[in-house]
Design an enzyme around this catalytic site. Sequence first.
Site, PDB file in Angstrom:
ATOM      1  N   LYS A 143      -4.695  48.481  47.742  1.00 40.26           N
ATOM      2  CA  LYS A 143      -5.198  49.531  48.476  1.00 40.26           C
ATOM      3  C   LYS A 143      -4.343  49.715  49.843  1.00 40.26           C
ATOM      4  O   LYS A 143      -4.152  50.868  50.127  1.00 40.26           O
ATOM      5  CB  LYS A 143      -6.561  49.119  48.869  1.00 40.26           C
ATOM      6  N   HIS A 161     -11.332  48.859  11.805  1.00 38.60           N
ATOM      7  CA  HIS A 161     -10.354  49.720  11.118  1.00 38.60           C
ATOM      8  C   HIS A 161      -9.310  49.841  12.509  1.00 38.60           C
ATOM      9  O   HIS A 161      -8.391  50.956  12.534  1.00 38.60           O
ATOM     10  CB  HIS A 161     -10.779  50.892  11.001  1.00 38.60           C
ATOM     11  N   GLU A 171     -12.775  40.051  37.358  1.00 32.75           N
ATOM     12  CA  GLU A 171     -12.797  40.089  38.925  1.00 32.75           C
ATOM     13  C   GLU A 171     -13.420  38.698  39.431  1.00 32.75           C
ATOM     14  O   GLU A 171     -12.982  38.430  40.517  1.00 32.75           O
ATOM     15  CB  GLU A 171     -13.626  41.450  39.286  1.00 32.75           C
TER      16      GLU A 171
END
Length: 543
Positions: free
Chosen positions: A504, A384, A353
Amino acid sequence: MTVLTHRPEWRALETHYHAICNVHLRQLFAEDPGRGERLTAEAAGLFFDYAKNRITDETLRLLIALAEACDLRARIDAMFRGERINATENRAVLHVALRAPRGAVILVDGANVVPEVHAVLDRMAAFAEQVRSGRWTGFTGKPIRNIVNIGIGGSDLGPVMAYEALRYYSDRNLTVRFVSNVDGSDFAEATRDLDPAETLFIVASKTFTTLETMTNARTARAWALAALGDEAAVARHFVAVSTNAAEVAKFGIDTANMFGFWDWVGGRYSMTSAIGLSTMIALGPERFHELLAGFHAMDEHFRTAPFDRNLPVIHGLLTIWYANFFGIETVAILPYDNYLKRFPAYLQQLTMESNGKSVTLSGAPVSYQTGMIYWGEPGTNGQHSFYQLLHQGTRLALCDFIGFAEPLNPLGNHHDLLMANMFAQAEALAFGKTTEETLAEGTPEWLAPHRTFAGNRPSNTLLAERLTPATLGALVALYEHSVFTQGAIWDINPFDQWGVELGKALAGRIVPELMSESAPHLAHDSSTNALIRRYRTLRGRVS
C-alpha cells in the site's frame, strides 16, 4: 519461552510421525472396525468426521498434549476475558462478543461491551426494517430496491459470502450487489442496470479513509448525483459503517445513519458486527439473529468442550499435523452446496491473513511452517477441474468436504446425486484403487498404472442437516477458532496483518508517477521502472 520445535511434545510427535507416516488408511480402517464411528465429534448442528485422516488415537493424544503444553486453554480463556492478546496492536480480540446474547457479560478494560453490541444491533434492525418495508425512501420518494455494499477485505468478503450462502432466505424483492475492487469495472458492472433513485449504498470503512473503498464511494456519489442532481440526495442514498463521524459527515451522510464497531473487532472477524448491515437488510433481523446464535453456539463449544471432543481444536490440530509433519502446504475447501461458492474465498482471508506470519509473538523468526494456502470450489464442479491432481498428482493436499442432508431446492434426485459424489470423493481419496483391483476389472496391463489410485489422501467431512443461518454461523466460527488454535500452537499473532502495509505504501508513491503529465523521475528497481514507462507509453503519456 521454549521454542516450539524444542518441546518434548513436539519431538514425541516427530517420532510418532516416522512410525506411522507410511501406514495406509486401508490398514488403519482394517485394523480398527470402529474407527469410522469413533473419530467423530458433533456440536452446534455440525457433525465432524475426521476418521479419514492419517492418524491414530495416539496421534490425537500427542497433538492434545502439544496443545496443553502451548497453554491453548489459557489462551482461549484470555481471549474470552477480553485480554489484549493482539499484542502488536495492543488490542483485545472479542469477535465472540458480537454474537453474545443480550444478557451476557464480556469485559474490555473493566466495562461490559455486550450492551453496546446490542445497541448497535438494535439500530441495525430498525434501519433494516425501514428499508425492507419500503418506509425508507430515496430522494425522489421511491422505495429502495437495490443495496450496494462498498468495502474491501473483511468489509466485503464476509458480507458477500454470507449473502450468497443465505440467498435462499433473502428478500427477493431486493437486489444486493457488492463492490470491492478499485478496478472501475467492478463498480461499472455492479451498477450498470440499477436505478439511482432506488439504490442505497452502504460504505463500510472503519476509518472512512480506505483507498479502494473511498475511491468507489466517491464514484458512487458522483453516479447518484448525476441522476438525482441535488447534494441532499446523498443522505437518502448512502449510509456508513464507520467510526469516523467527521469524514462521514463531510461525505454528506447523516451521522444518525452511521453504524460503528470497535477496535477489538478485526476486519476478517467482523461479519457479525455492523459490517453485516447488508446481510441484515437482505435476510431480515430475525434471520440475522439466527446467524448470531449459530456463531455463539460454536463459540461456547470451543470455550468449554474438552479438547478431545472440541471441533475447532481437533480441526486446528490436524492442520498442524499435516503442515508441520507431512509438509502439506494447501487445504482444499470443497463445499457440496452451490450457495457456499464464496466460502473458499472467505476462508482464504480468514486463514491466510491470520496465520501467514513468519515471526513469533516475541518477534523471533519461526523455524517451522505456519499458515497453509486455502483454495477450493463447490462440488461437483471441482471434480471436473482439479480433483485429478488431488487423486493422482504428486502433491498431497488436505481436503475439507462440507455437505448437507436436506436440500434447500429439492429438484428430482439432484441432491442424492450431489451427496453421493461427496461421499465417493472422500472414500476414493482415502482408499484409492490398487493395481490388482484395476486388473481384476479387465483393464489391460499397459493401462493399469494410469487407472490405479494410490489413495491415503486425507480429508475431513463436515455434515449438517441443512444450510441455515445458524448452521452457517457455526461453520464460520469453527474455522475462526481452528485458526486461533493453529496460531496458539505456532506462537504467532493471528489478529494483525502488517503484511498488507508495504505494498500500500509503495502504491501511494507510484500513483503520481503513473498520472503525472510530464515524465516522472523514477527511482525504483530497473524492472519496476521499465514497467511504469511501458504503462505510460501504452496510455499515451510521456515516458
